[in-house]
Design a protein around this motif. Sequence first.
Motif, PDB file in Angstrom:
ATOM      1  N   SER A   1       1.040  -1.255   0.043  1.00  0.00           N
ATOM      2  CA  SER A   1      -0.050   0.296  -0.381  1.00  0.00           C
ATOM      3  C   SER A   1       1.040   1.263  -0.351  1.00  0.00           C
ATOM      4  CB  SER A   1      -0.820   0.181   1.247  1.00  0.00           C
ATOM      5  OG  SER A   1      -1.758   0.516   1.081  1.00  0.00           O
ATOM      6  N   THR A   2       0.279   2.000  -0.214  1.00  0.00           N
ATOM      7  CA  THR A   2       1.033   3.525  -0.667  1.00  0.00           C
ATOM      8  C   THR A   2       0.014   4.017   0.757  1.00  0.00           C
ATOM      9  OG1 THR A   2      -0.219   4.256  -1.428  1.00  0.00           O
ATOM     10  CG2 THR A   2       1.278   3.358  -2.836  1.00  0.00           C
ATOM     11  N   ASN A   3      -0.493   4.410   1.460  1.00  0.00           N
ATOM     12  CA  ASN A   3      -1.554   5.201   2.112  1.00  0.00           C
ATOM     13  C   ASN A   3      -0.484   4.946   3.303  1.00  0.00           C
ATOM     14  OD1 ASN A   3      -4.121   4.937   0.195  1.00  0.00           O
ATOM     15  ND2 ASN A   3      -4.440   2.907   1.494  1.00  0.00           N
ATOM     16  N   TYR A   4      -0.983   6.165   4.168  1.00  0.00           N
ATOM     17  CA  TYR A   4      -0.595   6.762   5.221  1.00  0.00           C
ATOM     18  C   TYR A   4      -1.723   6.727   6.142  1.00  0.00           C
ATOM     19  CZ  TYR A   4       4.794   7.759   3.836  1.00  0.00           C
ATOM     20  OH  TYR A   4       5.064   7.773   3.407  1.00  0.00           O
ATOM     21  N   TYR A   5      -1.784   6.720   7.609  1.00  0.00           N
ATOM     22  CA  TYR A   5      -2.610   7.313   8.189  1.00  0.00           C
ATOM     23  C   TYR A   5      -2.215   8.162   9.457  1.00  0.00           C
ATOM     24  CZ  TYR A   5      -4.016   3.331   6.098  1.00  0.00           C
ATOM     25  OH  TYR A   5      -4.654   2.326   5.179  1.00  0.00           O
ATOM     26  N   ASN A   6      -3.555   9.454   9.730  1.00  0.00           N
ATOM     27  CA  ASN A   6      -3.409  10.208  11.020  1.00  0.00           C
ATOM     28  C   ASN A   6      -1.774  11.004  10.351  1.00  0.00           C
ATOM     29  OD1 ASN A   6      -4.921  12.049  12.775  1.00  0.00           O
ATOM     30  ND2 ASN A   6      -3.255  10.765  14.079  1.00  0.00           N
ATOM     31  N   THR A   7      -1.053  11.372   8.777  1.00  0.00           N
ATOM     32  CA  THR A   7      -0.525  11.899   8.256  1.00  0.00           C
ATOM     33  C   THR A   7      -0.305  13.349   8.146  1.00  0.00           C
ATOM     34  OG1 THR A   7       0.546   9.862   8.262  1.00  0.00           O
ATOM     35  CG2 THR A   7       1.872  11.070   7.164  1.00  0.00           C
ATOM     36  N   PHE A   8       0.135  14.249   7.862  1.00  0.00           N
ATOM     37  CA  PHE A   8       0.390  14.880   6.868  1.00  0.00           C
ATOM     38  C   PHE A   8       2.091  15.028   6.358  1.00  0.00           C
ATOM     39  CE2 PHE A   8       1.198  20.816   6.353  1.00  0.00           C
ATOM     40  CZ  PHE A   8      -0.065  19.913   5.607  1.00  0.00           C
ATOM     41  N   ILE A   9       1.564  15.529   5.147  1.00  0.00           N
ATOM     42  CA  ILE A   9       2.473  15.520   4.088  1.00  0.00           C
ATOM     43  C   ILE A   9       2.676  16.803   4.044  1.00  0.00           C
ATOM     44  CG2 ILE A   9       3.981  14.995   1.783  1.00  0.00           C
ATOM     45  CD1 ILE A   9       2.532  11.994   1.852  1.00  0.00           C
ATOM     46  N   GLU A  10       4.016  17.314   3.965  1.00  0.00           N
ATOM     47  CA  GLU A  10       4.264  18.773   3.805  1.00  0.00           C
ATOM     48  C   GLU A  10       5.065  19.109   3.163  1.00  0.00           C
ATOM     49  OE1 GLU A  10       7.345  20.532   7.348  1.00  0.00           O
ATOM     50  OE2 GLU A  10       5.427  19.235   8.569  1.00  0.00           O
ATOM     51  N   VAL A  11       5.036  20.559   2.221  1.00  0.00           N
ATOM     52  CA  VAL A  11       5.556  20.594   0.965  1.00  0.00           C
ATOM     53  C   VAL A  11       7.048  20.469   0.882  1.00  0.00           C
ATOM     54  CG1 VAL A  11       6.047  22.758  -0.406  1.00  0.00           C
ATOM     55  CG2 VAL A  11       3.916  22.366   0.414  1.00  0.00           C
ATOM     56  N   ALA A  12       8.163  19.937   0.268  1.00  0.00           N
ATOM     57  CA  ALA A  12       9.140  19.696   0.054  1.00  0.00           C
ATOM     58  C   ALA A  12       9.925  20.955   0.892  1.00  0.00           C
ATOM     59  CB  ALA A  12       9.615  19.535  -1.832  1.00  0.00           C
ATOM     60  N   GLU A  13      11.115  20.833   1.054  1.00  0.00           N
ATOM     61  CA  GLU A  13      12.116  21.295   1.688  1.00  0.00           C
ATOM     62  C   GLU A  13      12.500  22.490   0.249  1.00  0.00           C
ATOM     63  OE1 GLU A  13      15.052  19.782   3.405  1.00  0.00           O
ATOM     64  OE2 GLU A  13      14.163  19.323   5.056  1.00  0.00           O
ATOM     65  N   ASP A  14      12.256  21.749  -1.310  1.00  0.00           N
ATOM     66  CA  ASP A  14      12.852  22.776  -1.876  1.00  0.00           C
ATOM     67  C   ASP A  14      11.785  23.681  -2.547  1.00  0.00           C
ATOM     68  OD1 ASP A  14      12.610  20.256  -3.418  1.00  0.00           O
ATOM     69  OD2 ASP A  14      14.288  20.333  -4.715  1.00  0.00           O
ATOM     70  N   CYS A  15      10.807  23.443  -2.786  1.00  0.00           N
ATOM     71  CA  CYS A  15       9.881  24.091  -3.531  1.00  0.00           C
ATOM     72  C   CYS A  15       9.929  25.606  -2.704  1.00  0.00           C
ATOM     73  CB  CYS A  15       8.785  23.631  -3.151  1.00  0.00           C
ATOM     74  SG  CYS A  15       7.561  23.830  -3.803  1.00  0.00           S
ATOM     75  N   LEU A  16       9.922  26.761  -4.242  1.00  0.00           N
ATOM     76  CA  LEU A  16      10.368  27.735  -3.225  1.00  0.00           C
ATOM     77  C   LEU A  16       9.365  28.711  -4.090  1.00  0.00           C
ATOM     78  CD1 LEU A  16      12.977  28.581  -6.122  1.00  0.00           C
ATOM     79  CD2 LEU A  16      13.162  27.812  -3.834  1.00  0.00           C
TER      80      LEU A  16
END
Length: 137
Positions: free
Chosen positions: A4-19
């Motif tokens: 699976s590619t699923n996460y639970y109760n998780t927040f994926i923040e914007v990448a560090e190198d996203c300007l």
Amino acid sequence: MEKSTNYYNTFIEVAEDCLLTKAEIPIERGNKKTVATIQFYKIKENPYLYSSDDIVFDIYVSKNAVESDDIEKEKALFFSKGQPCLRCSPLPKRYGWGIHYNVEGKIAIYAIESDEYSKLKVDAELKHLKAMRSSRK
């Protein structure tokens, strides 16, 4: 065994190198939908309806013109191998969208400049991950 590619109760923040300091809506290239446009509209128009697995497999089906009769067989084959999760998605890597997974693994996206993004970013109840970087350092 299904991977699976699923996460639970998780927040994926914007990448560090996203300007970006303000999220952008991905656009089509020519008349073709991109991975980013498909993901964006499916998630944005249906918050907390789909899981990561749903989104990732939907992209595969769209890009490979899988016949409806073959969906279950293709899905089993697709998830028999590891697939990139949404940490690799262009939404948090390039376009400035954070991805929140609720306790059921269903997802919604939030613009980096939004109050919701700010609240999720500091929510101690969530597991926090950064999106994958676009460039190597």
